[in-house]
Design a protein around this motif. Sequence first.
Motif, PDB file in Angstrom:
ATOM      1  N   GLU A   1      -3.810   5.554   5.380  1.00 11.42           N
ATOM      2  CA  GLU A   1      -5.184   5.113   5.195  1.00 11.42           C
ATOM      3  C   GLU A   1      -5.584   5.439   3.761  1.00 11.42           C
ATOM      4  N   LEU A   2      -6.399   4.570   3.213  1.00 13.17           N
ATOM      5  CA  LEU A   2      -6.897   4.784   1.854  1.00 13.17           C
ATOM      6  C   LEU A   2      -8.412   4.944   1.930  1.00 13.17           C
TER       7      LEU A   2
ATOM      8  N   ILE B   1      -1.754   2.665  -8.111  1.00  9.96           N
ATOM      9  CA  ILE B   1      -2.092   1.778  -6.997  1.00  9.96           C
ATOM     10  C   ILE B   1      -1.203   0.553  -7.127  1.00  9.96           C
TER      11      ILE B   1
ATOM     12  N   LEU C   1       0.893  -1.134   0.000  1.00 11.99           N
ATOM     13  CA  LEU C   1       0.000   0.000   0.000  1.00 11.99           C
ATOM     14  C   LEU C   1       0.943   1.197   0.000  1.00 11.99           C
TER      15      LEU C   1
ATOM     16  N   LEU D   1     -13.452   4.907   4.576  1.00 14.24           N
ATOM     17  CA  LEU D   1     -12.200   4.182   4.803  1.00 14.24           C
ATOM     18  C   LEU D   1     -12.205   2.835   4.065  1.00 14.24           C
ATOM     19  N   LEU D   2     -11.160   2.611   3.280  1.00 16.00           N
ATOM     20  CA  LEU D   2     -11.065   1.350   2.537  1.00 16.00           C
ATOM     21  C   LEU D   2      -9.996   0.446   3.118  1.00 16.00           C
ATOM     22  N   SER D   3      -8.874   1.045   3.551  1.00 13.92           N
ATOM     23  CA  SER D   3      -7.744   0.211   3.917  1.00 13.92           C
ATOM     24  C   SER D   3      -6.776   0.953   4.819  1.00 13.92           C
ATOM     25  N   TYR D   4      -5.929   0.185   5.484  1.00 14.68           N
ATOM     26  CA  TYR D   4      -4.949   0.741   6.420  1.00 14.68           C
ATOM     27  C   TYR D   4      -3.657  -0.036   6.244  1.00 14.68           C
ATOM     28  N   GLY D   5      -2.545   0.667   6.168  1.00 17.49           N
ATOM     29  CA  GLY D   5      -1.292  -0.059   5.976  1.00 17.49           C
ATOM     30  C   GLY D   5      -0.111   0.731   6.504  1.00 17.49           C
ATOM     31  N   SER D   6       1.050   0.102   6.489  1.00 11.29           N
ATOM     32  CA  SER D   6       2.239   0.765   7.003  1.00 11.29           C
ATOM     33  C   SER D   6       3.474   0.080   6.434  1.00 11.29           C
TER      34      SER D   6
ATOM     35  N   TYR E   1      -1.106  -2.449  -5.996  1.00 11.52           N
ATOM     36  CA  TYR E   1      -1.691  -3.752  -6.275  1.00 11.52           C
ATOM     37  C   TYR E   1      -1.848  -3.955  -7.785  1.00 11.52           C
TER      38      TYR E   1
END
Lengths: 89, 436
Positions: B193-194, B106, B45, B279-284, B108
Amino acid sequence: MEDLARVLKHVDIKVATDSHIYLKDPDICKDCAEKPCTLFCPTGVFYWDKHLNITYEHCIECGACPFGCPFNNIIWTYPPGGYGVEYHS
Amino acid sequence: MNKKHFDCIVVGAGPAGSTAALTIARENMSVLLIERGTSPGAKKLFGGLIHRSAVDEIIPGFWERAPVERAIVTDELWLLDQTSAVKIGFTGLNYAKPPYNKFSVIRYKWDKWLADEAVRAGAFLLNNTVVRHLVTEQTGLKAKKFIGVELDNGEQVYANIIILAEGANAALTEEAGLRKPITAKNLSLHTMELYSLPAKKIEERFNVGPNEGAVIGAIGYPFAGAIGKVGIWLQKDTIALTVGALLDQIVTGKLNPYQLIIQTKKHPLINSLLAGCKLLSYGSHTIPKGGYDTLPQLFSNGIMVVGDAAGFISGRRGADLAMLSGMYAGETAAQAHAKGDYSTKVLKAYLNKIQDSFFYKDIKASKESSDYFHNYQDADFLITKTANELAYEFFHVGLENKKEKMKKMKNIALSIQPVLKTSEDLYQGVQHWGFF
Ligand SMILES: Cc1cc2nc3c(=O)[nH]c(=O)nc-3n(C[C@H](O)[C@H](O)[C@H](O)COP(=O)(O)OP(=O)(O)OC[C@H]3O[C@@H](n4cnc5c(N)ncnc54)[C@H](O)[C@@H]3O)c2cc1C
Ligand code: SF4
Ligand code: SF4
């Protein structure tokens, strides 16, 4: 960290049977005053309750903990191929 | 795996690895590209942007078929204070036309597309597979060469050349003895966050046309005592918010990445940009920030290191540098293949190509940057605060005369002197934010 639980609902994690995170020596954590891992992990994988608990199921593989622990006490490996966090968008 | 030997094995199907595999496959060599995720990009992400010029060299006119989201026309840097922002920015509508400047993507989709390009050229892609170890062969009393990899099912696969494109953690690069252990000082940690928002709304809100995008970088908030960056990136119908800082400063500052995101979203000027977003997604993820001094040894007998694993980050650029280094390693592998010599004698050509590249020179030139950050943990915060105070004063319509006003502003500017002693410091500070 109720909010974090809510945000984790938006993260896809295929959980493997075994943990991919472990400690070199749990005793070191007892002497670690600040326990920074309980703060810097973006999904709160580490929490202290008599000993250091590791909810590896929430790990999003950011790669911080092996370097963030001031005592180099965290051994972090990749989850098995095809397991772990996955993004579709 | 049926086939046990390849001309080349590439570990990791990110931008660096897939480009290496593509370059090698184009030379009609056999290449195995190994990825631990269910597909390339599935683990990723990021904001983020792909810089056109570098990628254009690898796949000319790539934007015609690559999954790009928006052509970036607006680039802004915000110096954020609690309730105000000094904004520096540029909009160039020429960037909305070929040959463009930068694109939001993106990962992905991008990583998958790039790996597919390699597969179409003849590379063999193996997903769902972690490379756990490297396989070596002793060639002398002290000398060894790398001859293969061990997969997580215990199987070994062999090749004349191994290319490590494993990203920032670079565990295999360390196992190979090519780099010193990474420390928290040499990494930054970025959390994001996406959100989804209809394309039309994005365009209205950020004042861009269809297929045009903007990127906003912000500093000074919510960080005090840490050098931190906030980023807002637009894709077709999604918005990414990223917040990052140096890992050692996150640790010593007792910062929590998730709380930083929450706090950032609360800033009134950011909050209004994200209104109505879902909110769709969370990453780090970590980004190598060690700079020149921490670059690893880039090659040895039968092995080369590319992309983030090699620490090739310059300012906000990483993905395109990863691709360029992947191409250089791929070209070098082809030379070695033609000569039938996979030793350092031939692989040295990879180092030469890297040393000739613009980004190596940039990385070298910004040698002091990480030292600067560590010496002045408050610099972002203080400069931002001062800039906002100055701006308030500048735009404030009061009753004092011009001379009085100038004096007031001068006093504000002087108040940051203890931190930023010279204009050289200020210049360094702006340089190291590396936004433009
Ligand atoms: C929040 C954020 C924003 C960013 N924004 C930008 C930007 O706007 N522009 C830009 O140019 N760069 C940006 N970057 C940097 C960019 O993401 C990296 O520079 C780039 O991804 C490096 O590519 P790579 O191929 O070297 O490594 P990676 O993209 O990390 O790829 C490594 C791949 O190898 C796989 N892998 C690793 N180890 C193994 C193993 N042992 N076995 C099998 N597979 C393995 C991984 O799953 C992964 O797919 C950003 C980074 C972050 C975190
Ligand atoms: S930071 Fe390291 S030593 Fe301290 S509690 Fe966490 S794992 Fe243990
Ligand atoms: S890799 Fe990141 S998300 Fe996973 S446990 Fe470590 S710090 Fe937490």
